[in-house]
Design a protein around this motif. Structure first.
Motif, mmCIF file in Angstrom:
data_model
loop_
_atom_site.group_PDB
_atom_site.id
_atom_site.type_symbol
_atom_site.label_atom_id
_atom_site.label_comp_id
_atom_site.label_asym_id
_atom_site.label_seq_id
_atom_site.Cartn_x
_atom_site.Cartn_y
_atom_site.Cartn_z
ATOM 1 N N ASN A 62 24.271 58.197 23.401
ATOM 2 C CA ASN A 62 24.452 56.946 24.144
ATOM 3 C C ASN A 62 25.886 56.467 24.011
ATOM 4 O O ASN A 62 26.427 56.431 22.899
ATOM 5 N N SER A 63 26.505 56.072 25.131
ATOM 6 C CA SER A 63 27.819 55.455 25.073
ATOM 7 C C SER A 63 27.705 54.153 24.285
ATOM 8 O O SER A 63 26.596 53.671 24.007
ATOM 9 N N ASP A 64 28.831 53.559 23.950
ATOM 10 C CA ASP A 64 28.800 52.290 23.214
ATOM 11 C C ASP A 64 28.032 51.222 23.990
ATOM 12 O O ASP A 64 27.193 50.515 23.432
ATOM 13 N N ALA A 65 28.297 51.117 25.290
ATOM 14 C CA ALA A 65 27.612 50.112 26.117
ATOM 15 C C ALA A 65 26.111 50.400 26.186
ATOM 16 O O ALA A 65 25.292 49.489 26.077
ATOM 17 N N SER A 66 25.748 51.652 26.372
ATOM 18 C CA SER A 66 24.334 52.036 26.422
ATOM 19 C C SER A 66 23.646 51.717 25.098
ATOM 20 O O SER A 66 22.526 51.199 25.072
ATOM 21 N N ALA A 67 24.311 52.017 23.985
ATOM 22 C CA ALA A 67 23.744 51.739 22.661
ATOM 23 C C ALA A 67 23.538 50.240 22.453
ATOM 24 O O ALA A 67 22.513 49.808 21.917
ATOM 25 N N ARG A 68 24.503 49.435 22.890
ATOM 26 C CA ARG A 68 24.370 47.970 22.750
ATOM 27 C C ARG A 68 23.169 47.453 23.529
ATOM 28 O O ARG A 68 22.466 46.557 23.084
ATOM 29 N N ARG A 69 22.914 48.028 24.695
ATOM 30 C CA ARG A 69 21.779 47.589 25.517
ATOM 31 C C ARG A 69 20.432 47.930 24.879
ATOM 32 O O ARG A 69 19.416 47.365 25.264
ATOM 33 N N LEU A 70 20.418 48.823 23.915
ATOM 34 C CA LEU A 70 19.168 49.160 23.230
ATOM 35 C C LEU A 70 18.714 48.052 22.281
ATOM 36 O O LEU A 70 17.577 48.063 21.814
ATOM 37 N N GLY A 71 19.617 47.138 21.967
ATOM 38 C CA GLY A 71 19.253 46.010 21.116
ATOM 39 C C GLY A 71 19.019 46.374 19.657
ATOM 40 O O GLY A 71 18.139 45.825 19.010
ATOM 41 N N LYS A 72 19.831 47.276 19.130
ATOM 42 C CA LYS A 72 19.653 47.715 17.747
ATOM 43 C C LYS A 72 20.203 46.733 16.719
ATOM 44 O O LYS A 72 20.029 46.931 15.533
ATOM 45 N N GLY A 73 20.875 45.709 17.168
ATOM 46 C CA GLY A 73 21.376 44.709 16.230
ATOM 47 C C GLY A 73 22.827 44.359 16.490
ATOM 48 O O GLY A 73 23.552 45.066 17.201
ATOM 49 N N ILE A 144 9.152 65.517 17.337
ATOM 50 C CA ILE A 144 9.257 66.101 15.991
ATOM 51 C C ILE A 144 9.065 65.023 14.932
ATOM 52 O O ILE A 144 9.782 64.020 14.914
ATOM 53 N N ALA A 145 8.099 65.245 14.066
ATOM 54 C CA ALA A 145 7.796 64.277 13.001
ATOM 55 C C ALA A 145 9.000 64.104 12.079
ATOM 56 O O ALA A 145 9.727 65.061 11.791
ATOM 57 N N PHE A 146 9.190 62.876 11.625
ATOM 58 C CA PHE A 146 10.269 62.593 10.681
ATOM 59 C C PHE A 146 9.897 63.148 9.308
ATOM 60 O O PHE A 146 8.796 62.927 8.823
ATOM 61 N N GLU A 147 10.823 63.873 8.698
ATOM 62 C CA GLU A 147 10.597 64.418 7.361
ATOM 63 C C GLU A 147 11.160 63.507 6.283
ATOM 64 O O GLU A 147 10.711 63.547 5.147
ATOM 65 N N HIS A 148 12.157 62.740 6.639
ATOM 66 C CA HIS A 148 12.794 61.835 5.679
ATOM 67 C C HIS A 148 12.826 60.454 6.322
ATOM 68 O O HIS A 148 13.432 60.275 7.372
ATOM 69 N N GLN A 149 12.175 59.524 5.688
ATOM 70 C CA GLN A 149 12.105 58.172 6.248
ATOM 71 C C GLN A 149 13.427 57.449 6.013
ATOM 72 O O GLN A 149 13.615 56.789 5.000
ATOM 73 N N ARG A 150 14.331 57.621 6.950
ATOM 74 C CA ARG A 150 15.634 56.988 6.889
ATOM 75 C C ARG A 150 15.834 56.173 8.162
ATOM 76 O O ARG A 150 15.306 56.520 9.209
ATOM 77 N N SER A 151 16.615 55.124 8.082
ATOM 78 C CA SER A 151 16.876 54.275 9.227
ATOM 79 C C SER A 151 18.302 53.756 9.141
ATOM 80 O O SER A 151 18.695 53.182 8.117
ATOM 81 N N THR A 152 19.058 53.961 10.207
ATOM 82 C CA THR A 152 20.421 53.441 10.246
ATOM 83 C C THR A 152 20.404 51.917 10.146
ATOM 84 O O THR A 152 21.222 51.329 9.437
ATOM 85 N N THR A 153 19.463 51.283 10.827
ATOM 86 C CA THR A 153 19.370 49.818 10.781
ATOM 87 C C THR A 153 19.132 49.345 9.346
ATOM 88 O O THR A 153 19.796 48.409 8.870
ATOM 89 N N ARG A 154 18.210 49.989 8.629
ATOM 90 C CA ARG A 154 17.956 49.599 7.226
ATOM 91 C C ARG A 154 19.168 49.886 6.348
ATOM 92 O O ARG A 154 19.472 49.122 5.433
ATOM 93 N N LEU A 155 19.857 50.974 6.609
ATOM 94 C CA LEU A 155 21.060 51.306 5.851
ATOM 95 C C LEU A 155 22.126 50.222 6.044
ATOM 96 O O LEU A 155 22.744 49.764 5.076
ATOM 97 N N ILE A 156 22.312 49.800 7.276
ATOM 98 C CA ILE A 156 23.295 48.741 7.558
ATOM 99 C C ILE A 156 22.876 47.440 6.876
ATOM 100 O O ILE A 156 23.720 46.742 6.291
ATOM 101 N N GLU A 157 21.599 47.101 6.923
ATOM 102 C CA GLU A 157 21.114 45.879 6.255
ATOM 103 C C GLU A 157 21.374 45.947 4.758
ATOM 104 O O GLU A 157 21.772 44.959 4.154
ATOM 105 N N CYS A 158 21.171 47.115 4.167
ATOM 106 C CA CYS A 158 21.417 47.312 2.739
ATOM 107 C C CYS A 158 22.894 47.111 2.417
ATOM 108 O O CYS A 158 23.259 46.428 1.456
ATOM 109 N N ILE A 159 23.761 47.697 3.216
ATOM 110 C CA ILE A 159 25.208 47.571 3.005
ATOM 111 C C ILE A 159 25.640 46.125 3.160
ATOM 112 O O ILE A 159 26.388 45.597 2.320
ATOM 113 N N ARG A 160 25.164 45.484 4.194
ATOM 114 C CA ARG A 160 25.529 44.079 4.416
ATOM 115 C C ARG A 160 24.998 43.180 3.305
ATOM 116 O O ARG A 160 25.657 42.236 2.899
#
Length: 165
Positions: A62-73, A144-160
């Motif tokens: 996704n381009s930056d604009a497309s990613a922003r429209r997804l509402g990921k935060g 494809i089933a997730f093998e490792h429960q990871r989330s970029t959103t949760r990672l960012i929340e943790c860092i913040r």
């Protein structure tokens, strides 16, 4: 003296260049897409599993604009498109990386005409954009089933959270 660009940069491909690039890729061709903002173990495992479904893997980002429209935060994506593409292209499991600015990769999927269309386990097959067209051409569509429960959103929340504390 200018040095030679890293080899992974040869995997980067503008959407309009895909028809020429695809001819050089082995079949069956696999396609997946996503934002791939802060690459983590879940991403790289998923991409390796996707690549295992065929002989070559194209990733549409996704381009930056497309990613922003997804509402990921707020403030997403963290990394700009060019950086996200370069990091994904550096993975051995990935054969080509391109991008799309639309809300969905439907046009890109039709341009690529993959033999296998793949999304992560949080996507039901019937909700995967392009699934019907790939299936009509005799291709396969996989969630494809997730093998490792990871989330970029949760990672960012943790860092913040750590930064605030």
């Amino acid at each position: 003296m200018a040095s030679e660009p890293p080899a992974f940069e040869r995997k980067l491909c503008a959407p309009h260049e895909l028809p020429n690039r695809i001819g050089a890729l082995a079949r069956p061709l696999v396609f997946t897409n996503g934002v791939f903002d802060l690459l983590h173990r879940g991403h790289v495992t998923y991409l390796a599993r996707a690549r295992a479904q065929g002989a070559a893997l194209i990733v549409g980002i996704n381009s930056d604009a497309s990613a922003r429209r997804l509402g990921k935060g707020e403030g997403r994506p963290i990394n700009v498109l060019e950086d996200r593409m370069a990091v994904v292209a550096a993975l051995a499991s990935v054969d080509a990386v391109t991008w799309f600015d639309e809300d969905t990769p439907a046009a890109l999927i039709e341009l690529c005409r993959p033999d296998v269309l793949v999304k992560g386990g949080d996507w039901a097959i019937e909700r995967i954009v392009g699934a019907r067209e790939v299936l009509q051409r005799g291709g396969r569509v996989l969630s494809i089933a997730f093998e490792h429960q990871r989330s970029t959103t949760r990672l960012i929340e943790c860092i913040r959270g750590a930064k605030a504390g």
